[in-house]
Design an enzyme around this catalytic site. Structure first.
Site, PDB file in Angstrom:
ATOM      1  N   PHE A 423       0.817  -1.214   0.000  1.00 40.64           N
ATOM      2  CA  PHE A 423       0.000   0.000   0.000  1.00 40.64           C
ATOM      3  C   PHE A 423       0.853   1.266   0.000  1.00 40.64           C
ATOM      4  CE2 PHE A 423      -4.377  -0.987   2.147  1.00 40.64           C
ATOM      5  CZ  PHE A 423      -4.944  -1.161   0.903  1.00 40.64           C
ATOM      6  N   GLU A 424       0.397   2.282  -0.725  1.00 40.16           N
ATOM      7  CA  GLU A 424       0.945   3.641  -0.653  1.00 40.16           C
ATOM      8  C   GLU A 424       2.476   3.665  -0.773  1.00 40.16           C
ATOM      9  OE1 GLU A 424      -0.690   5.843   2.609  1.00 40.16           O
ATOM     10  OE2 GLU A 424      -2.699   5.088   2.253  1.00 40.16           O
ATOM     11  N   GLY A 425       2.981   2.863  -1.683  1.00 46.64           N
ATOM     12  CA  GLY A 425       4.417   2.770  -1.900  1.00 46.64           C
ATOM     13  C   GLY A 425       4.962   1.490  -1.309  1.00 46.64           C
TER      14      GLY A 425
END
Length: 644
Positions: A423-425
């Site tokens: 998630f998110e990078g």
């Protein structure tokens, strides 16, 4: 209106240039983590531990009390897991509480909480149901409220923020079927047409997208007369003609999240809904994530606290060879790791959150480190709990319950936490992102020396600048406060934490020297040494966590809140962390990176294909690896399901 341009094809260098252009170039505020990577231990930037105001504390505690009552009486986490859906009445109840407007200013109908209490709220709801934590954080951390707060016009804030605070759910749409962490290849387009833009494209993994009322969409505006073009951000109404949610995706964990595939076909979006100027979309996304990423550590803290509780209770009840399993060293070491690491994760999360609220420091590296470290260590904590529970850790809560035992969802926590490393990078992308920021000072003075496209004149100038910089910087890495035996003596309170802080100071200088050696050795090839850079970042993450743990322990002691116990946990964590740091330093120069590259070439060329024999492949035969995302009208039923 012109037709949508073909899907962009970009080189590796062009992709890097797009990412580089989206970075925040300036450092206008101090950064503890940036200084740490440069070999400077700026304890003064985090100690004394920053604190919320009395007003913020009162407002936050009052909301947490209401939220706790709600999750204890209205949320059935087992039902959400079983039905893979958050009941509508739970979502409505959260709206009534104001949970969707926690971070939105009170003048727009929100609660006006800071990052600290927002994260405490996410920790609380995430312990009841991680899916609810994702619902709220995707809406507020990266959905419409955060980018509008940072970059929206007054008119946009007046129009959309009151809706986001009370009634509407939002989502953030960047990823595409063939575009993940490489936004230079973004294929969704927004073609100017009068006072509107016309969107065409497909977005994948749209968390909240199935139930969202408002979307933040990243799309590429073609360059044309009067239009700068580039990746641009828009607020889009989900009920606009031409939007189809084509699928509600299902995952190994977080089964209650509303994540989908969204297609845009000739969707008209008013120019007034564009966030910021054309071409600023990626910078808006990355800036939003600087604080948005802090919601993930909150979920890891929730998991760590729960894992510690279950490990304690189970290890006291379960006996082997005449005594509770906690008293066996093999299990006890796991419990110690869970307790010490949970303390550190909460320390990192609270410190980074309070720094975000205080807004005195630039926390782009701190936020990224918190996300990286919490997602990796949270996963290890959950894995250790499953091991402590043995066969019961592998068994589902429903199965345990059905045969008369306590329904402990240890395997679910393991599944739910796994996505945090993506998630998110992803961890790999976070390594590269943080490494780029960590070496920024070097590249700013010596970058032209290793850029093959720069002229000899530019290289000569860069060489002169680099000589001046390194002549001043390198001597400072030889000696420091960490070599003085009585430094940081205020952290010696029964248990002595001062030695750990001296270790951080000495090791920060060693880390900076190692980074310099790597740059000297590989120069322009440094960016390809991802194994080396990843280890550099992981060492920095451990040093940041050690610093946060010590500062938190002293903060709790000074406030009379379990100070003695906090010192013990901080000491245990730092000792464990130091072992990991020394191992990472050893692997900087002694590793299998070169051999690994040779093996990879062999795998990809088919040299080892014989090793795959003797199995059957249970995956679909003949299916495509990446779904077709050609723009056009949808052929699917719209599964969009707004909650009203």
């Amino acid at each position: 209106m012109s037709a949508a341009p073909p899907k962009p094809t970009v080189t590796e260098r062009e992709a890097r240039q797009v990412a580089e252009a989206a970075r925040q170039q300036e450092w206008r505020k101090p950064s503890f983590a940036k200084e740490l990577f440069l070999g400077r231990f700026r304890l003064d930037l985090i100690h004394p531990h920053p604190m919320p105001t009395d007003e913020a504390t009162q407002r936050g505690e009052e909301f947490l009390a209401k939220l706790r009552d709600f999750v204890e009486t209205k949320v059935d986490g087992a039902r959400i897991e079983r039905e893979a859906r958050i009941p509508d009445d739970v979502v409505d109840g959260l709206k009534e509480l104001g949970a969707f407007g926690m971070k939105i200013d009170t003048k727009y109908g929100g609660l006006g909480l800071g990052q600290v209490y927002y994260n405490k709220a996410l920790t609380l709801v995430g312990s009841a149901s991680p899916a609810i934590g994702v619902l709220l954080s995707a809406h507020q951390s990266i959905g419409v409220p955060q980018p509008l707060k940072l970059f929206g016009s007054p008119e946009q804030k007046e129009r959309f923020l009151p809706r986001c605070a009370r009634t509407d759910i939002s989502a953030f749409l960047l990823t595409e079927p063939d575009v993940g962490s490489d936004p230079a290849r973004l294929a969704t387009t927004a073609v100017p047409d009068g006072d509107d833009y016309v969107l065409d494209g497909v977005k994948l993994w749209t968390t909240n997208g199935v139930v969202a009322d408002l979307l933040v969409v990243m799309a590429r505006v073609p360059k044309s007369e009067g239009h700068k073009g580039g990746i641009t951000a828009f607020v889009v109404e989900t009920n606009s003609p031409g939007i189809t949610v084509e699928n509600r995706n299902a995952f190994m964990g977080l089964r209650g999240i509303e994540n989908g595939v969204t297609r845009f076909h000739q969707v008209r979006v008013p120019a007034a809904h564009r966030i910021g100027p054309e071409g600023a979309g990626l910078k808006i996304a990355l800036t939003t994530l600087n604080t948005g990423r802090l919601s993930l550590p909150a979920s890891c803290v929730a998991a760590g606290k729960w894992c510690l509780k279950i490990a304690r209770e189970w290890s006291a009840a379960r006996e082997q060879w005449g005594k509770p399993i906690a008293h066996h060293e093999a299990v006890g070491s796991k419990i110690s790791f869970i307790a010490a690491t949970t303390f550190a994760l909460e320390a990192v999360t609270d410190l980074a959150s309070q720094m975000a609220d205080e807004d005195r420091n630039d926390i782009r590296i701190e936020g990224a480190l918190a996300k990286l470290y919490a997602s990796e260590m949270g996963w290890l904590i959950a894995d250790e709990l499953v091991q402590i529970r043995g066969g019961r850790g592998f068994e589902t809560a429903d199965s345990l319950r059905a045969r008369g035992e306590r329904g402990v969802p240890a395997e679910q926590v393991l599944r739910d936490l796994r996505i945090n490393r993506i998630f998110e990078g992803s961890t790999e992308i976070m390594h590269l992102l943080i490494a780029r920021e960590a070496v920024d000072a070097h590249l700013s003075v010596a970058g032209d020396l290793i850029d093959p496209e720069k002229s000899l004149q530019d290289k000569a100038k860069a060489g002169a600048n680099a000589g001046v910089f390194y002549a001043k910087w390198l001597p400072k890495l030889i000696a420091g406060q960490g070599q003085l035996p009585y430094t940081y003596s205020e952290f010696k309170q029964g248990v002595d934490l001062s030695g750990h802080l001296r270790y951080v100071e000495r090791t920060a200088r060693k880390l900076a020297r190692s980074t310099f050696y790597g740059m000297s050795r590989w120069q322009g090839q440094m960016e390809t040494k991802q194994g080396f850079l990843g280890r550099i970042v992981d060492i920095g993450a451990e040093l940041f966590a050690m610093s946060a743990a010590c500062v938190r322990a002293e903060h709790l002691r000074a406030r009379g809140e379990h100070g003695r116990e906090a010192y013990q946990l901080a000491d245990a964590f730092c000792r464990q962390s130091r072992l990991r740091v020394e191992e990472l330093f050893g692997r900087l120069w002694s590793n299998t990176d070169d051999l690994d590259r040779k093996v990879v070439k062999g795998v990809m060329s088919g040299t080892y294909e014989w090793l795959e024999q003797g199995i059957v492949d249970p995956s679909d035969d003949g299916g495509v690896w990446i779904a077709d995302a050609t723009p056009g009208p949808s052929t699917h039923e719209n599964v969009h399901r707004p909650i009203r």
